[in-house]
Structures are given as structure tokens and as C-alpha cells.
Design an enzyme around this catalytic site. Sequence first.
Site, PDB file in Angstrom:
ATOM      1  N   ASP A  96     -11.023   3.065   4.341  1.00  0.00           N
ATOM      2  CA  ASP A  96     -11.479   1.673   4.185  1.00  0.00           C
ATOM      3  C   ASP A  96     -13.013   1.597   4.164  1.00  0.00           C
ATOM      4  O   ASP A  96     -13.586   0.556   3.829  1.00  0.00           O
ATOM      5  CB  ASP A  96     -10.959   0.798   5.340  1.00  0.00           C
ATOM      6  CG  ASP A  96      -9.630   0.121   4.987  1.00  0.00           C
ATOM      7  OD1 ASP A  96      -9.288   0.065   3.791  1.00  0.00           O
ATOM      8  OD2 ASP A  96      -8.947  -0.360   5.917  1.00  0.00           O
ATOM      9  N   GLN A 127      -4.568  -1.600   9.867  1.00  0.00           N
ATOM     10  CA  GLN A 127      -4.473  -2.865   9.134  1.00  0.00           C
ATOM     11  C   GLN A 127      -5.076  -4.013   9.954  1.00  0.00           C
ATOM     12  O   GLN A 127      -4.816  -4.145  11.152  1.00  0.00           O
ATOM     13  CB  GLN A 127      -2.986  -3.143   8.829  1.00  0.00           C
ATOM     14  CG  GLN A 127      -2.735  -4.391   8.031  1.00  0.00           C
ATOM     15  CD  GLN A 127      -3.284  -4.323   6.597  1.00  0.00           C
ATOM     16  OE1 GLN A 127      -3.278  -3.261   5.967  1.00  0.00           O
ATOM     17  NE2 GLN A 127      -3.773  -5.446   6.102  1.00  0.00           N
ATOM     18  N   LYS A 152       0.844  -1.202   0.000  1.00  0.00           N
ATOM     19  CA  LYS A 152       0.000   0.000   0.000  1.00  0.00           C
ATOM     20  C   LYS A 152       0.879   1.251   0.000  1.00  0.00           C
ATOM     21  O   LYS A 152       0.615   2.213  -0.721  1.00  0.00           O
ATOM     22  CB  LYS A 152      -0.916   0.011   1.235  1.00  0.00           C
ATOM     23  CG  LYS A 152      -2.031  -1.022   1.150  1.00  0.00           C
ATOM     24  CD  LYS A 152      -2.821  -1.117   2.458  1.00  0.00           C
ATOM     25  CE  LYS A 152      -3.830  -2.258   2.385  1.00  0.00           C
ATOM     26  NZ  LYS A 152      -4.539  -2.497   3.653  1.00  0.00           N
TER      27      LYS A 152
END
Length: 296
Positions: free
Chosen positions: A121, A98, A54
Site C-alpha cells: 500500500d 485493510q 482484491k
Amino acid sequence: MSASILDGKALAADIRRRLTETVARRVEAGLRPPSLRVILVGDDPASAIYVRNKEKAAAKVGITGDVESLAADSSAEELRQRVEAANADPGVDGLLVQLPLPEQIDPAQVRSWIDPEKDVDGLHPENVGLLASGEPRFVPCTPAGCLALLQANGIEVSGRRVLIIGRSLIVGRPLANLLSMKGVDATVTIYHSRSRDLERLGPQAEIIVAAAGQAEFLRAEHVAEGAVVVDVGIHRVDDPAAPKGYRLTGDVHPEVREKASWISPVPGGVGPMTIAMLLKNTVDAHGRRMGVDGDG
Ligand code: NAD
């Protein structure tokens, strides 16, 4: 018939190219570049690789990224403080924690700590609710990537029967909300671990999205001739014949390629699209914070 490929690698490269131009334009206009903060708790090797990927992808489009690492035995309170610091930091546009988290930390709590305006997200309850009500702020990255992959290949979704296999918070559920939204207009069925009769329901679908997390479980008998198949799963399976002793595969058995009209490969399908959509959400978050629209 052998299925045409839903090439996520090529489409993701295209999206990244456009994002790079958008970021460059904003920087030329005097704005600071978009920024993404990732918080990583613990030392799970797969998570470390995902986070590095990422970070690298963000840097390539001109997004500044930083990773904050916390020890595996960190408390929920320590993590909360890091999240709140990032929420309060005006230099952070996008923030994600994460997954998976160590077991002492409840992911549902963590999702609710993140500033919904920075929640790239799309998992904060407010953002889940906005998507469910048909007015999304951030669409979770994997569902957004699946829809983009269909649309970019000219696959009609409106009015089509779509079977989504899996009901997780990050894939199945938001994808069902996204595809059934006004303007997208698919007819959605969710199939999950307590559902029955894939042999009957599968062949009724015009589009199948497989996100059950079970290697190669979707077989040719579950798929109608000419159906479109999106394979979200990603698994490493032992293969003594492969150079590395393993190969990557999805939730869809290779025999389905002979029956489907379109299929997304693993790797090179949904995976790269997920990262591209994370970058897009971050650039969108920056645009909103800076008062410029999508491509500005
Ligand atoms: P998950 O384990 O959270 O959810 C799996 C879902 O599938 C559950 O809702 C469950 O009800 C359902 N399910 C499980 N077994 C089933 C069965 N036999 N029949 C029907 N339904 C069944 O998983 P997830 O996080 O949604 O991820 C799913 C898969 O997608 C995993 O392989 C994951 O690695 C992969 N994934 C890939 C990407 C990407 O970017 N390519 C992103 C997210 C997840």
C-alpha cells in the site's frame, strides 16, 4: 463538447494481462508465485467486499492470496502479532491491513509495523519518505493508478498546472509527491478542507484530481473548458429511478462532462486502476525478493 473517457476498466484489464504473463514466466522459471496477505479487522461490510475483490483480482493474475480475519474487538497487540508473523513469513511478498480499523487501533501505528519491503500500500513512513524524496519503492495504489490513467491516454503532465483536491495520506498527499517528482514534473497545487476560492483556482488548472470524498461537489464553474478531470471519489447515492434504488457517483458533478476534454468515470475509472496497481506492487515486491526485475 462531451469529454473523452479515461477508461480505467480497460487499462486495468491490460495491466492485469501483462502481470499474468510476468507471473506465468516466473513460475515457469521455477519460482513460487507472488503472494499477498490481507489482514481484515472487524466486520465492516464494505471492507469485506473490498478485500474479496482484491483476493479475486489477485487470483486471476496468479498471485496467491490469503486473508486473515480478526474480531472487531481485537487489541492492537493482537494485530501487531499478526503483522509481525506475516513480516517474518518468507512466503509472503505483499502485506496490507485493510482500512478503516476499529477505533481502539491507531492506523498510524499499524502502518509502521509492516515490513517496508512488503508494504504494497506504500504507507509505511519509510515508503512515504522515499516517495517524498523522489525515489519511490512502492507508490500508493490510487495515486499510481491516477498517473497511469493519464499517461496511458497520452495526457501530458510535465509542466502542466494540476489541482489536487484532498490531502489524505492515501490519495492527495502521495499524488502531489508523485506528480511533482523529477521526471513527472507537474506544477501541483493542493486544495483541502481549509482552502478557499475553488471558483478561482479550479479554472486555472489544466488537470484536476478530485479526491475530497464529497459527492458531486466539483461543478462546471470550477473547471476550465477543455481541462482533464480525474474523479477519485466513490459514493452510493439514493436514486429511486435506478433498478437497485441507488447509483454510484464520484466527487465530480455530471455537468462537468460537457466542459472537460477528458474525464474518468465512476465506476470504471480510478477504482479498477487502484486494484491493478496493488497487484503490480505485489508482483514488484515478489520480483525484488526473488532477485528478478520488473517483467522478469
Ligand atoms: P479522506 O476523507 O481521508 O480525505 C479527504 C480530503 O479531502 C481531506 O484531505 C480534506 O481536507 C479534503 N476535503 C474534504 N472536503 C473538502 C472540501 N469541501 N473542499 C476541499 N477539500 C475537501 O478521503 P480519501 O481516503 O482521500 O478518499 C477521498 C475519496 O476518494 C472518497 O470518496 C473515497 O471513497 C475515494 N477513494 C476512492 C478510491 C478508489 O480506488 N476509487 C481509493 C481511495 C479513496
